[in-house]
Design a protein around this motif. Structure first.
Motif, PDB file in Angstrom:
ATOM      1  N   THR A 227      36.775  -1.107   5.453  1.00 13.15           N
ATOM      2  CA  THR A 227      37.606  -1.341   6.333  1.00 13.15           C
ATOM      3  C   THR A 227      37.787  -0.642   7.544  1.00 13.15           C
ATOM      4  O   THR A 227      38.541  -1.031   8.343  1.00 13.15           O
ATOM      5  CB  THR A 227      39.013  -1.287   5.469  1.00 13.15           C
ATOM      6  N   GLU A 228      37.107   0.332   7.680  1.00 13.15           N
ATOM      7  CA  GLU A 228      37.150   1.214   8.808  1.00 13.15           C
ATOM      8  C   GLU A 228      36.573   0.615   9.921  1.00 13.15           C
ATOM      9  O   GLU A 228      35.147   0.226   9.769  1.00 13.15           O
ATOM     10  CB  GLU A 228      36.500   2.497   8.578  1.00 13.15           C
ATOM     11  N   GLY A 229      37.029   0.381  10.971  1.00 12.80           N
ATOM     12  CA  GLY A 229      36.406  -0.043  12.284  1.00 12.80           C
ATOM     13  C   GLY A 229      36.306   0.554  13.495  1.00 12.80           C
ATOM     14  O   GLY A 229      36.121   0.013  14.527  1.00 12.80           O
ATOM     15  N   SER A 230      36.863   1.946  13.200  1.00  9.67           N
ATOM     16  CA  SER A 230      36.975   2.705  14.606  1.00  9.67           C
ATOM     17  C   SER A 230      35.810   3.041  15.104  1.00  9.67           C
ATOM     18  O   SER A 230      34.716   3.154  14.404  1.00  9.67           O
ATOM     19  CB  SER A 230      37.811   3.900  14.388  1.00  9.67           C
ATOM     20  N   SER A 231      35.666   3.118  16.451  1.00  7.16           N
ATOM     21  CA  SER A 231      34.428   3.603  17.018  1.00  7.16           C
ATOM     22  C   SER A 231      33.847   4.927  16.722  1.00  7.16           C
ATOM     23  O   SER A 231      32.625   5.342  16.525  1.00  7.16           O
ATOM     24  CB  SER A 231      34.334   3.394  18.597  1.00  7.16           C
ATOM     25  N   GLU A 232      34.957   5.840  16.404  1.00  7.41           N
ATOM     26  CA  GLU A 232      34.673   7.110  15.975  1.00  7.41           C
ATOM     27  C   GLU A 232      34.072   7.191  14.598  1.00  7.41           C
ATOM     28  O   GLU A 232      32.963   7.859  14.324  1.00  7.41           O
ATOM     29  CB  GLU A 232      36.157   7.906  15.741  1.00  7.41           C
ATOM     30  N   MET A 233      34.512   6.425  13.609  1.00 10.80           N
ATOM     31  CA  MET A 233      34.017   6.211  12.388  1.00 10.80           C
ATOM     32  C   MET A 233      32.402   5.691  12.373  1.00 10.80           C
ATOM     33  O   MET A 233      31.423   6.043  11.733  1.00 10.80           O
ATOM     34  CB  MET A 233      34.834   5.443  11.317  1.00 10.80           C
ATOM     35  N   LYS A 234      32.074   4.602  13.379  1.00 13.66           N
ATOM     36  CA  LYS A 234      30.789   3.959  13.478  1.00 13.66           C
ATOM     37  C   LYS A 234      30.016   5.100  13.908  1.00 13.66           C
ATOM     38  O   LYS A 234      28.799   5.204  13.511  1.00 13.66           O
ATOM     39  CB  LYS A 234      30.961   2.667  14.360  1.00 13.66           C
ATOM     40  N   GLU A 235      30.354   5.885  14.988  1.00 11.76           N
ATOM     41  CA  GLU A 235      29.786   6.958  15.097  1.00 11.76           C
ATOM     42  C   GLU A 235      29.167   8.035  14.250  1.00 11.76           C
ATOM     43  O   GLU A 235      28.149   8.415  14.160  1.00 11.76           O
ATOM     44  CB  GLU A 235      30.402   7.717  16.570  1.00 11.76           C
ATOM     45  N   LYS A 236      30.315   8.164  13.443  1.00 21.82           N
ATOM     46  CA  LYS A 236      29.886   9.325  12.276  1.00 21.82           C
ATOM     47  C   LYS A 236      28.903   8.617  11.154  1.00 21.82           C
ATOM     48  O   LYS A 236      27.801   9.106  10.711  1.00 21.82           O
ATOM     49  CB  LYS A 236      31.106   9.483  11.428  1.00 21.82           C
ATOM     50  N   GLY A 237      29.186   7.213  11.156  1.00 20.17           N
ATOM     51  CA  GLY A 237      27.942   6.544  10.426  1.00 20.17           C
ATOM     52  C   GLY A 237      26.674   6.637  10.983  1.00 20.17           C
ATOM     53  O   GLY A 237      25.766   6.665  10.158  1.00 20.17           O
ATOM     54  N   ARG A 238      26.723   6.423  12.100  1.00 27.92           N
ATOM     55  CA  ARG A 238      25.335   6.345  13.015  1.00 27.92           C
ATOM     56  C   ARG A 238      24.803   7.826  12.883  1.00 27.92           C
ATOM     57  O   ARG A 238      23.396   7.984  12.599  1.00 27.92           O
ATOM     58  CB  ARG A 238      25.673   5.922  14.521  1.00 27.92           C
ATOM     59  N   GLN A 239      25.291   8.812  13.129  1.00 24.91           N
ATOM     60  CA  GLN A 239      24.962  10.194  12.884  1.00 24.91           C
ATOM     61  C   GLN A 239      24.433  10.381  11.543  1.00 24.91           C
ATOM     62  O   GLN A 239      23.512  11.173  11.257  1.00 24.91           O
ATOM     63  CB  GLN A 239      26.135  11.209  13.377  1.00 24.91           C
ATOM     64  N   ALA A 240      25.158   9.883  10.481  1.00 29.62           N
ATOM     65  CA  ALA A 240      24.616  10.159   9.096  1.00 29.62           C
ATOM     66  C   ALA A 240      23.204   9.341   8.908  1.00 29.62           C
ATOM     67  O   ALA A 240      22.625   9.699   7.859  1.00 29.62           O
ATOM     68  CB  ALA A 240      25.585   9.565   8.184  1.00 29.62           C
ATOM     69  N   GLY A 241      23.136   8.427   9.594  1.00 33.27           N
ATOM     70  CA  GLY A 241      21.639   7.611   9.330  1.00 33.27           C
ATOM     71  C   GLY A 241      21.832   6.254   8.958  1.00 33.27           C
ATOM     72  O   GLY A 241      21.053   5.498   8.630  1.00 33.27           O
ATOM     73  N   ALA A 242      23.321   5.527   8.891  1.00 31.87           N
ATOM     74  CA  ALA A 242      23.324   4.088   8.778  1.00 31.87           C
ATOM     75  C   ALA A 242      22.863   3.366   9.972  1.00 31.87           C
ATOM     76  O   ALA A 242      22.566   3.549  11.103  1.00 31.87           O
ATOM     77  CB  ALA A 242      24.822   3.744   8.910  1.00 31.87           C
ATOM     78  N   THR A 243      22.238   2.276   9.423  1.00 33.60           N
ATOM     79  CA  THR A 243      21.495   1.341  10.299  1.00 33.60           C
ATOM     80  C   THR A 243      22.596   0.494  10.922  1.00 33.60           C
ATOM     81  O   THR A 243      22.353  -0.027  11.983  1.00 33.60           O
ATOM     82  CB  THR A 243      20.643   0.471   9.148  1.00 33.60           C
ATOM     83  N   GLY A 244      23.734  -0.049  10.114  1.00 30.91           N
ATOM     84  CA  GLY A 244      24.717  -0.989  10.937  1.00 30.91           C
ATOM     85  C   GLY A 244      25.863  -0.844  10.263  1.00 30.91           C
ATOM     86  O   GLY A 244      26.151  -0.164   8.959  1.00 30.91           O
ATOM     87  N   TRP A 245      26.743  -1.764  10.617  1.00 34.26           N
ATOM     88  CA  TRP A 245      28.445  -1.503  10.416  1.00 34.26           C
ATOM     89  C   TRP A 245      29.046  -2.994  10.422  1.00 34.26           C
ATOM     90  O   TRP A 245      28.779  -3.636  11.281  1.00 34.26           O
ATOM     91  CB  TRP A 245      29.166  -0.697  11.399  1.00 34.26           C
ATOM     92  N   LEU A 246      29.571  -3.412   9.087  1.00 33.62           N
ATOM     93  CA  LEU A 246      30.190  -4.312   8.898  1.00 33.62           C
ATOM     94  C   LEU A 246      31.540  -4.226   8.325  1.00 33.62           C
ATOM     95  O   LEU A 246      31.832  -3.099   7.533  1.00 33.62           O
ATOM     96  CB  LEU A 246      29.628  -5.457   8.000  1.00 33.62           C
ATOM     97  N   VAL A 247      32.594  -4.968   8.833  1.00 32.65           N
ATOM     98  CA  VAL A 247      34.155  -4.591   8.673  1.00 32.65           C
ATOM     99  C   VAL A 247      34.508  -5.831   7.542  1.00 32.65           C
ATOM    100  O   VAL A 247      34.178  -7.027   7.624  1.00 32.65           O
ATOM    101  CB  VAL A 247      35.070  -4.594   9.642  1.00 32.65           C
ATOM    102  N   LYS A 248      35.207  -5.151   6.458  1.00 33.47           N
ATOM    103  CA  LYS A 248      35.886  -6.072   5.394  1.00 33.47           C
ATOM    104  C   LYS A 248      36.838  -6.608   6.064  1.00 33.47           C
ATOM    105  O   LYS A 248      37.661  -6.041   6.738  1.00 33.47           O
ATOM    106  CB  LYS A 248      36.063  -5.127   4.438  1.00 33.47           C
ATOM    107  N   PRO A 249      37.401  -7.803   5.590  1.00 36.48           N
ATOM    108  CA  PRO A 249      36.685  -8.662   4.769  1.00 36.48           C
ATOM    109  C   PRO A 249      35.431  -9.266   5.448  1.00 36.48           C
ATOM    110  O   PRO A 249      35.402  -9.554   6.453  1.00 36.48           O
ATOM    111  CB  PRO A 249      37.495  -9.905   4.219  1.00 36.48           C
ATOM    112  N   PHE A 250      34.247  -9.434   4.463  1.00 33.98           N
ATOM    113  CA  PHE A 250      33.068  -9.663   5.201  1.00 33.98           C
ATOM    114  C   PHE A 250      33.035 -11.162   5.337  1.00 33.98           C
ATOM    115  O   PHE A 250      33.416 -12.039   4.572  1.00 33.98           O
ATOM    116  CB  PHE A 250      31.962  -8.970   4.483  1.00 33.98           C
ATOM    117  N   ASP A 251      32.315 -11.588   6.304  1.00 32.57           N
ATOM    118  CA  ASP A 251      31.911 -12.910   6.691  1.00 32.57           C
ATOM    119  C   ASP A 251      30.385 -13.196   6.070  1.00 32.57           C
ATOM    120  O   ASP A 251      29.485 -12.751   6.459  1.00 32.57           O
ATOM    121  CB  ASP A 251      32.072 -13.273   8.136  1.00 32.57           C
ATOM    122  N   ARG A 252      30.244 -14.156   5.157  1.00 32.72           N
ATOM    123  CA  ARG A 252      28.987 -14.703   4.539  1.00 32.72           C
ATOM    124  C   ARG A 252      28.001 -14.387   5.407  1.00 32.72           C
ATOM    125  O   ARG A 252      26.928 -14.105   5.047  1.00 32.72           O
ATOM    126  CB  ARG A 252      29.438 -15.789   3.579  1.00 32.72           C
TER     127      ARG A 252
END
Length: 119
Positions: A82-107
């Motif tokens: 549910t987190e969509g902030s650019s700050e959280m996305k950057e933390k995800g990238r720094q941790a090593g995530a490949t991508g980011w999708l926000v809930k609720p997800f589109d099939r």
């Protein structure tokens, strides 16, 4: 394709599982990061989809740990949260995530993203 789903919500895990299995993927479910690490002993994912906010071990810590394990070091890891902030996305990238999708997800967006990162 083998996909590991990590989310503390049983409902989200079921929705993801149903969506992915309907198009032929094999799914293993884990309810948090610790459960996910245990699942790796029996299941070899080709992609991991994880939530961010979970008890015991959150998604960021899980991704950091996965990037230090030989079998998951280079796997695509997607956050579905549910987190969509650019700050959280950057933390995800720094941790090593490949991508980011926000809930609720589109099939279709979910399936397209999986296809794109698994090439």
């Amino acid at each position: 394709m083998n996909i590991l789903i990590v989310d503390d919500s049983r409902t989200i895990r079921k929705m993801l599982s149903d969506t992915l299995e309907a198009v032929g993927h094999t799914v293993c479910q884990a309810e948090d990061g610790i459960d996910a690490l245990d699942a790796l002993e029996k299941f070899s994912p080709e992609i991991i989809i994880t939530d961010l906010n979970m008890p015991r071990m959150d998604g960021l810590e899980l991704v950091k740990k996965l990037r230090h394990i030989n079998t998951t070091k280079f796997l695509p890891i997607l956050f579905l949260t549910t987190e969509g902030s650019s700050e959280m996305k950057e933390k995800g990238r720094q941790a090593g995530a490949t991508g980011w999708l926000v809930k609720p997800f589109d099939r279709s967006r979910l399936l397209n993203t999986i296809e794109r990162v698994s090439l």
